[in-house]
Design a protein around this motif. Structure first.
Motif, PDB file in Angstrom:
ATOM      1  N   LYS A 253      -7.193   8.746  12.319  1.00 23.13           N
ATOM      2  CA  LYS A 253      -6.459   9.468  11.404  1.00 23.13           C
ATOM      3  C   LYS A 253      -6.236   8.668  10.067  1.00 23.13           C
ATOM      4  N   THR A 254      -6.100   7.699   9.946  1.00 26.74           N
ATOM      5  CA  THR A 254      -5.844   6.741   8.692  1.00 26.74           C
ATOM      6  C   THR A 254      -7.292   6.576   7.864  1.00 26.74           C
ATOM      7  N   ALA A 255      -8.550   6.651   8.601  1.00 24.12           N
ATOM      8  CA  ALA A 255      -9.778   6.507   8.394  1.00 24.12           C
ATOM      9  C   ALA A 255     -10.181   7.676   7.503  1.00 24.12           C
ATOM     10  N   ARG A 256      -9.828   8.804   8.145  1.00 18.24           N
ATOM     11  CA  ARG A 256     -10.296  10.245   7.620  1.00 18.24           C
ATOM     12  C   ARG A 256      -9.449  10.302   6.140  1.00 18.24           C
ATOM     13  N   GLN A 257      -8.089   9.872   6.303  1.00 16.14           N
ATOM     14  CA  GLN A 257      -7.638  10.176   4.805  1.00 16.14           C
ATOM     15  C   GLN A 257      -7.908   9.059   4.016  1.00 16.14           C
ATOM     16  N   THR A 258      -8.396   8.060   4.322  1.00 12.13           N
ATOM     17  CA  THR A 258      -8.889   6.812   3.262  1.00 12.13           C
ATOM     18  C   THR A 258     -10.114   7.504   2.623  1.00 12.13           C
ATOM     19  N   VAL A 259     -11.066   7.848   3.323  1.00  8.68           N
ATOM     20  CA  VAL A 259     -12.134   8.460   2.942  1.00  8.68           C
ATOM     21  C   VAL A 259     -12.206   9.499   1.776  1.00  8.68           C
ATOM     22  N   LYS A 260     -11.188  10.593   2.321  1.00 10.11           N
ATOM     23  CA  LYS A 260     -10.824  11.447   1.371  1.00 10.11           C
ATOM     24  C   LYS A 260     -10.215  10.977  -0.068  1.00 10.11           C
ATOM     25  N   ASP A 261      -9.565   9.888   0.045  1.00  8.51           N
ATOM     26  CA  ASP A 261      -8.944   9.442  -1.080  1.00  8.51           C
ATOM     27  C   ASP A 261     -10.263   8.456  -1.895  1.00  8.51           C
ATOM     28  N   ILE A 262     -11.004   8.136  -1.244  1.00  7.38           N
ATOM     29  CA  ILE A 262     -12.176   7.453  -1.924  1.00  7.38           C
ATOM     30  C   ILE A 262     -13.107   8.405  -2.344  1.00  7.38           C
ATOM     31  N   ALA A 263     -13.479   9.540  -1.812  1.00  4.98           N
ATOM     32  CA  ALA A 263     -14.222  10.484  -2.303  1.00  4.98           C
ATOM     33  C   ALA A 263     -13.671  11.045  -3.591  1.00  4.98           C
ATOM     34  N   ALA A 264     -12.183  11.263  -3.729  1.00  2.00           N
ATOM     35  CA  ALA A 264     -11.667  11.984  -4.786  1.00  2.00           C
ATOM     36  C   ALA A 264     -11.798  10.787  -5.764  1.00  2.00           C
ATOM     37  N   PHE A 265     -11.574   9.739  -5.446  1.00  2.00           N
ATOM     38  CA  PHE A 265     -11.635   8.340  -6.543  1.00  2.00           C
ATOM     39  C   PHE A 265     -12.977   8.482  -7.286  1.00  2.00           C
ATOM     40  N   LEU A 266     -14.043   8.575  -6.639  1.00  2.00           N
ATOM     41  CA  LEU A 266     -15.357   8.608  -6.957  1.00  2.00           C
ATOM     42  C   LEU A 266     -15.748   9.587  -7.959  1.00  2.00           C
ATOM     43  N   VAL A 267     -14.991  10.698  -7.978  1.00  2.00           N
ATOM     44  CA  VAL A 267     -15.584  11.872  -8.750  1.00  2.00           C
ATOM     45  C   VAL A 267     -14.408  12.137 -10.040  1.00  2.00           C
ATOM     46  N   ARG A 268     -13.836  11.145 -10.061  1.00  2.00           N
ATOM     47  CA  ARG A 268     -12.809  11.216 -11.202  1.00  2.00           C
ATOM     48  C   ARG A 268     -13.596  11.160 -12.607  1.00  2.00           C
TER      49      ARG A 268
ATOM     50  N   THR B 208       0.832  -1.334   0.065  1.00  2.00           N
ATOM     51  CA  THR B 208       0.051   0.231  -0.027  1.00  2.00           C
ATOM     52  C   THR B 208       0.940   1.470  -0.035  1.00  2.00           C
ATOM     53  N   ILE B 209       0.346   2.376  -0.666  1.00  4.26           N
ATOM     54  CA  ILE B 209       0.694   3.789  -0.193  1.00  4.26           C
ATOM     55  C   ILE B 209      -0.203   4.332   0.773  1.00  4.26           C
ATOM     56  N   GLY B 210       0.260   4.622   2.044  1.00  6.78           N
ATOM     57  CA  GLY B 210      -0.886   4.844   2.870  1.00  6.78           C
ATOM     58  C   GLY B 210      -1.883   3.834   3.061  1.00  6.78           C
ATOM     59  N   THR B 211      -3.060   3.711   3.032  1.00 13.10           N
ATOM     60  CA  THR B 211      -3.919   2.744   3.255  1.00 13.10           C
ATOM     61  C   THR B 211      -4.446   2.259   1.750  1.00 13.10           C
ATOM     62  N   ARG B 212      -3.960   2.589   0.645  1.00 13.87           N
ATOM     63  CA  ARG B 212      -4.442   2.305  -0.774  1.00 13.87           C
ATOM     64  C   ARG B 212      -3.493   1.292  -1.222  1.00 13.87           C
ATOM     65  N   ALA B 213      -4.151   0.252  -1.705  1.00 14.16           N
ATOM     66  CA  ALA B 213      -3.440  -0.936  -2.426  1.00 14.16           C
ATOM     67  C   ALA B 213      -2.875  -0.220  -3.628  1.00 14.16           C
ATOM     68  N   ILE B 214      -1.491  -0.498  -3.704  1.00 15.29           N
ATOM     69  CA  ILE B 214      -0.681   0.006  -4.856  1.00 15.29           C
ATOM     70  C   ILE B 214      -0.938  -0.754  -6.361  1.00 15.29           C
ATOM     71  N   LYS B 215      -1.586  -1.620  -6.365  1.00 15.39           N
ATOM     72  CA  LYS B 215      -1.675  -2.689  -7.638  1.00 15.39           C
ATOM     73  C   LYS B 215      -3.413  -2.450  -7.860  1.00 15.39           C
ATOM     74  N   LEU B 216      -3.986  -2.044  -6.993  1.00 12.15           N
ATOM     75  CA  LEU B 216      -5.384  -1.977  -7.295  1.00 12.15           C
ATOM     76  C   LEU B 216      -6.227  -0.739  -6.530  1.00 12.15           C
ATOM     77  N   SER B 217      -6.211   0.650  -7.565  1.00 10.72           N
ATOM     78  CA  SER B 217      -6.285   1.861  -6.917  1.00 10.72           C
ATOM     79  C   SER B 217      -7.745   2.052  -6.275  1.00 10.72           C
ATOM     80  N   ASN B 218      -8.768   0.928  -6.298  1.00 12.68           N
ATOM     81  CA  ASN B 218      -9.956   1.109  -5.692  1.00 12.68           C
ATOM     82  C   ASN B 218     -10.264   0.373  -4.467  1.00 12.68           C
ATOM     83  N   LEU B 219      -9.123  -0.157  -3.862  1.00 15.13           N
ATOM     84  CA  LEU B 219      -8.863  -0.951  -2.525  1.00 15.13           C
ATOM     85  C   LEU B 219      -8.179  -0.314  -1.514  1.00 15.13           C
ATOM     86  N   TRP B 220      -8.799  -0.251  -0.438  1.00 12.37           N
ATOM     87  CA  TRP B 220      -8.069   0.343   0.675  1.00 12.37           C
ATOM     88  C   TRP B 220      -8.112  -0.670   1.815  1.00 12.37           C
ATOM     89  N   LEU B 221      -7.011  -0.700   2.671  1.00 13.71           N
ATOM     90  CA  LEU B 221      -7.148  -1.467   3.746  1.00 13.71           C
ATOM     91  C   LEU B 221      -6.651  -0.590   5.199  1.00 13.71           C
TER      92      LEU B 221
END
Length: 348
Positions: free
Chosen positions: A333-348, A301-314
């Motif tokens: 702290k990691t949950a907050r950043q994870t959801v920011k990443d998800i929200a950004a991913f979903l509006v791409r 992962t980079i942070g909580t996001r899977a490197i090889k699968l960009s719509n998977l977080w751990l």
């Protein structure tokens, strides 16, 4: 066919933390949880477990744990808090729904469970480690005629009175279980290296502050100038009591088992009736095996996001998914950043 923005796998502290921020971002999500009630891994810890932080440092994002009668919350108090937390925010959660497998499909995931199939654009895996206890291998372990249990299966001392009990592991669980068992049984404590204790005045609130500093890239110390570490034993009341009784003495690992007990490095033997392994856990990632991403029981992962699968977080598995992410005070702290990443991913 309904397609969620996000499916959160696991309804423990990590899953609820993620849900809190998903709710704030008004995303369409569902928590899939294999338990029949709120509580996650806390439902299966030993009866007398105490948190080593006061209530104000033992809370999830958004709503602090109500104070109880004790300075340090009990297992029961914390599970009750999680139940109230869920009720307060009315997170959508489907209980008794173990996830069997996750499959990558076009534009998202197919998640197979015992209660049917669910679809989503993104997935957050928050299953933690409690269902993957680790017990090290020892020579002649199959010859040992006594009982072996992991700390995850230990509940109380009811069946240990008068027994010879070996407790293996130098963390907080090992120290707290030793403290309790030593009151009713003949105990021997084994640790890889000498246990390291925090000063009596240092508890989880300082670890919280240290975690916050490290999350923001600082090298913090406690207000007393002491370096705090998650690997050190917190001197909660039960552990201080054990110290006063003179039972906090650990030996280095034994060399092998024999039928009635263990053999030390010098060849001497000690009879043992029961071994309690307080040797930690590994990440519970079996539901993600179908994705082919797991190496050495981790997913890169980079942070909580899977490197090889960009719509998977751990979230919540330990330092590889964020410093202190497996703790109550670190997961938000990691949950907050994870959801920011998800929200950004979903509006791409």
């Amino acid at each position: 066919m309904k397609i969620y923005d996000t499916l959160v796998i696991g309804g423990g502290q990590a899953g609820l933390s993620v849900a809190y921020f998903l709710r704030r971002h008004k995303l369409d999500y569902l928590i899939l949880d294999d338990q029949d009630q709120i509580g996650g891994a806390w439902l299966h810890t030993w009866d007398s477990l105490k948190l080593f932080s006061p209530t104000e440092y033992s809370s999830l994002s958004g709503w602090g744990m109500p104070k109880g009668n004790e300075d340090y919350p009990s297992k029961t108090h914390f599970v009750s808090y999680l139940e109230q937390y869920q009720a307060r925010y009315d997170f959508p959660i489907k209980h008794n729904t173990p996830v069997l497998a996750v499959y990558k499909i076009d534009n998202g995931f197919k998640v197979e469970t015992t209660s049917g199939t669910f679809y989503s654009k993104t997935v957050v895996s928050a299953t933690g480690t409690a269902q993957a206890p680790f017990i090290p291998k020892y020579p002649n372990e199959n010859e040992f005629s006594g009982i072996q249990i992991h700390s995850s299966d230990y509940r109380n001392t009811e069946d240990l009175i008068g027994k010879n009990v070996l407790i293996v592991g130098g963390g907080n669980s090992g120290a707290q279980i030793l403290s309790e068992v030593s009151k009713v049984a003949n105990t021997q404590w084994v640790t890889i290296k000498a246990p390291c204790y925090l000063p009596d005045a240092i508890d989880g609130r300082y670890l919280f502050n240290d975690a916050t500093d490290k999350f923001h890239g600082h090298s913090g110390k406690t207000s007393s100038g002491t370096k705090a570490s998650l690997s050190e034993i917190v001197m909660v009341e039960s552990v201080r009591d054990a110290r006063n009784r003179g039972v906090l003495h650990a030996r280095r690992p034994f060399s092998s088992f024999y039928e009635r007990g263990i053999i030390w490095e010098d060849g001497t033997k000690t009879p043992v009736d029961i071994v309690i392994w307080c040797t930690g856990f590994k990440a519970n990632l079996k539901h993600l095996k179908t994705l082919g991403l797991t190496e050495h029981n981790q997913i890169a992962t980079i942070g909580t996001r899977a490197i090889k699968l960009s719509n998977l977080w751990l979230v919540g598995y330990g330092s590889w998914t964020g410093f202190a992410s497996a703790t109550i005070y670190g997961v938000g702290k990691t949950a907050r950043q994870t959801v920011k990443d998800i929200a950004a991913f979903l509006v791409r």
